[in-house]
Design an enzyme around this catalytic site. Structure first.
Site, PDB file in Angstrom:
ATOM      1  N   GLY A   7       0.824  -1.210  -0.044  1.00  0.00           N
ATOM      2  CA  GLY A   7      -0.028   0.092   0.069  1.00  0.00           C
ATOM      3  C   GLY A   7       0.890   1.260   0.147  1.00  0.00           C
ATOM      4  N   GLY A  12       1.490   5.396   2.862  1.00  0.00           N
ATOM      5  CA  GLY A  12       2.395   4.653   2.705  1.00  0.00           C
ATOM      6  C   GLY A  12       3.389   4.805   1.643  1.00  0.00           C
ATOM      7  N   ASP A  30       1.991  -2.093  -4.731  1.00  0.00           N
ATOM      8  CA  ASP A  30       0.762  -1.571  -4.852  1.00  0.00           C
ATOM      9  C   ASP A  30       0.162  -1.985  -5.915  1.00  0.00           C
ATOM     10  OD1 ASP A  30      -0.772   1.278  -3.293  1.00  0.00           O
ATOM     11  OD2 ASP A  30      -0.932   1.118  -5.639  1.00  0.00           O
ATOM     12  N   GLY A 114      -0.412  11.885   8.641  1.00  0.00           N
ATOM     13  CA  GLY A 114      -0.650  12.502   7.639  1.00  0.00           C
ATOM     14  C   GLY A 114      -0.010  12.895   6.712  1.00  0.00           C
ATOM     15  N   LYS A 164      -5.419   4.653  18.680  1.00  0.00           N
ATOM     16  CA  LYS A 164      -5.411   5.375  17.638  1.00  0.00           C
ATOM     17  C   LYS A 164      -6.922   5.909  17.343  1.00  0.00           C
ATOM     18  CE  LYS A 164      -4.358   7.455  13.615  1.00  0.00           C
ATOM     19  NZ  LYS A 164      -5.468   7.439  12.893  1.00  0.00           N
ATOM     20  N   GLU A 171      -9.685  14.109  18.257  1.00  0.00           N
ATOM     21  CA  GLU A 171      -9.538  15.084  17.077  1.00  0.00           C
ATOM     22  C   GLU A 171     -10.603  15.549  16.612  1.00  0.00           C
ATOM     23  OE1 GLU A 171      -8.590  13.606  12.642  1.00  0.00           O
ATOM     24  OE2 GLU A 171      -6.831  13.263  13.819  1.00  0.00           O
TER      25      GLU A 171
END
Length: 291
Positions: A7, A12, A30, A114, A164, A171
């Site tokens: 990925g 990734g 991928d 991110g 997470k 968040e």
């Protein structure tokens, strides 16, 4: 060390680069042949030396399950699979059991950072047996931010993704608070420079944060967010957080309300959701809907 990475999307691909910069070998697969190093999972596994570590960075649900199923057939006892996507923690327990039956270890890892992670590093929350975590540790060390923090062995299998999930629930609530404050400031006639009010909060206030910095970035790009539609998706982790709270009888009024506010955004062009959409685009490169 050597790592197989499955990925190579927005996160990734950047993770592959950061790990390589730390001096490790990464072989990436991928479905997009333009970014892949190999053309199949079989080829990826064949290029790794035992004991192998394969990190899966694909969407949660069926794509992850399918990848784990294939790796279960290809890998050997002593190898380790890491799920670094946004899987539900209950899926981790199933995957660990499935792979353990073949002598293959499993580690789940929640990853935050991110589109900024390549340069700033990724906050990592991982779960699993210490023996399996140790095999992946050099990669964790390469990915984490510089300094003493930003990486934690949270506990058993599933603990990484659970941590997470809670992170993302928090968040949600933080973004909602900034969005509500922004809308109220925009509404009154007496405040004539909302963007600069937000900017002034970046120093010396208790609400300063990276999210606030990103809000200012978004307002610098479009001062009143006129170019955005007030629509924000949810990745699923907010829902899972609320479901876990119900299962454990833990009150989460702020996080729950922020999730419901996103649902409301799909019913009308909500000004608050313009800010949520802008923030998600800023920190994660998530798509926005233009007017």
């Amino acid at each position: 060390m050597e790592l197989g990475l499955v990925g190579l999307g927005k996160m990734g691909g950047n993770m592959r680069e950061r790990i390589r910069r730390a001096g490790h070998t990464v072989i990436g697969y991928d479905r997009n042949v333009d970014v892949a190093d190999v053309h199949s999972l079989e080829e990826l596994v064949g290029k790794l030396s035992a004991p192998r570590v394969v990190w899966v960075m694909v969407p949660a649900g069926e794509p992850t399950q399918s990848t784990v199923d294939q790796l279960a057939e290809l890998l050997e006892p002593g190898d380790v699979v890491v799920d670094g996507g946004n899987s539900r923690w209950t899926d981790d327990e199933k995957h660990a059991e499935q792979l353990a039956a073949r002598g293959i270890g499993f580690v789940d890892c929640g990853v935050s950072g991110g589109v900024w992670g390549l340069e700033n590093g990724y906050a990592l929350m991982y779960g699993g047996d210490a023996e399996n975590v140790a095999k992946v540790q050099p990669v964790f060390d390469a990915l984490k931010p510089e300094g003493d923090f930003g990486s934690v062995h949270a506990g058993k299998v599933g603990a990484g993704h659970f941590a997470k999930m809670v992170h993302n629930g928090i968040e949600y609530a933080m973004m909602q608070a900034y969005a509500e404050g922004w809308e109220l400031l925009e509404k009154v006639d007496s405040v004539e420079n909302v963007r600069e009010v937000f900017r002034s909060w970046q120093e010396g206030t208790v609400i300063r944060s990276w999210l606030l910095d990103l809000a200012v970035n978004a307002l610098d790009d479009d001062e009143h967010l006129d170019g955005l539609r007030g629509y924000a998706q949810d990745s699923g982790e907010g829902r899972w957080t609320v479901e876990a709270a119900i299962d454990n009888a833990v009150p989460l009024p702020a996080i729950t309300a922020s999730l419901f506010a996103r649902f409301a955004s799909r019913q009308e062009d909500s000004p608050q959701m313009k800010m949520i959409a802008a923030l998600r685009n800023q920190f994660g490169g998530h798509a926005v809907e233009k007017k």
